[in-house]
Enzyme design. Structure first.
Site: not given
Length: 216
Positions: A9, A117
Site C-alpha cells: 500500500d 487507491n
C-alpha cells in the site's frame, strides 16, 4: 517464507500521509494535527462511500474534497494554504526505512510493487520524490478498475498482471481495513502497525504484525 512478489500500500505504509500538513505546521497553527487527521479520515470515507454508490471519482479529486471539508471543520487553519498543502501531498515524504527495505527485497530477486487507491499521477509523483523508481517494478492504481479498496477487483489487479496465486503475494499495509480486504482475497498479509493500534477485523487477521517495514 519467501514470496514471489511484495506488494505495498502507498499512503500510510510507504508515504507519511501527515507529512503534508506537518511541512506547513507553523502556518497552519496549533490545530494542525487535528486538521491533518480529519483530512485523512474524510479522504478514506469518501472512497468507501463512492465505492458503495458506484460513483467513482479518482483519489486526487477525493483528496481535494477532503481538504476543503477540513478547512470548513477547522476554522483556525487559513484556507489560503490550500495550494501549498496540495503541492505537499503530491510529494509526501516516505518513511525513513523504505528505500533500504525495498532495495533489499529487490536484491533477493522479488518483484516489488505498489497497489494503491491513489491515482497514477499521484503515485508517480510520490515515487519520484523519494527516488524509488529503480526499486519499484510496477504501480497498480485502482483507477484501472474504477473502485476503491477493499473491493476484490483491486487486489486482483496484482494476481492478473503477475499470473500468481494470491498466496504467492506478500501484501503490506498500515491500514488494518486494507489488510482485512487483502486477507479475504487470499494474500499473505503484513500489518505495519506504526501507531500501535488495537487489532480489529479479527476474522481476517494478518499473517504478521510489524511496527515498521524494517523486519521484512
Amino acid at each position: 517464507m519467501s514470496q514471489a512478489a511484495y506488494v505495498f500500500d502507498a499512503y500510510g505504509t510507504l508515504f507519511d500521509v501527515h507529512a503534508a500538513v506537518r511541512r506547513h505546521a507553523e502556518r497552519a497553527g496549533p490545530d494542525y494535527q487535528l486538521f491533518s487527521e480529519i483530512w485523512r479520515a474524510k479522504q478514506l470515507e469518501y472512497s468507501w462511500v463512492r465505492s458503495l454508490m458506484g460513483a467513482y471519482a479518482d483519489f486526487w479529486a477525493l483528496t481535494e474534497q477532503a481538504l476543503d471539508y477540513s478547512f470548513a471543520r477547522v476554522k483556525s487553519v487559513d484556507p489560503s494554504l490550500r495550494g501549498d498543502l496540495l503541492d505537499a501531498y503530491r510529494t509526501l515524504d516516505c518513511y525513513p526505512e523504505v528505500p533500504a527495505v525495498l532495495k533489499g527485497l529487490k536484491a533477493r530477486g522479488a518483484r516489488v510493487a505498489i497497489l494503491s487507491n491513489g491515482s497514477p499521477e499521484m503515485l508517480s509523483a510520490a515515487v519520484a520524490n523519494s527516488a524509488l523508481e529503480t526499486v519499484i517494478d510496477d504501480i497498480f492504481s485502482v483507477d484501472a478498475v474504477k473502485i476503491f479498496k477493499t473491493a476484490p477487483a483491486v487486489y486482483e489487479l496484482v494476481t492478473t498482471a503477475y499470473r500468481l496465486y494470491p498466496q504467492a503475494v506478500s501484501f503490506q499495509s498500515s491500514n488494518r481495513w486494507d489488510v482485512a480486504g487483502a486477507t479475504r482475497f487470499g494474500f499473505r498479509t503484513v500489518w505495519i502497525n506504526r501507531n500501535n493500534l488495537p487489532d480489529e477485523y479479527g476474522d481476517y487477521g494478518p499473517s504478521l504484525i510489524l511496527p515498521s517495514l524494517e523486519a521484512l
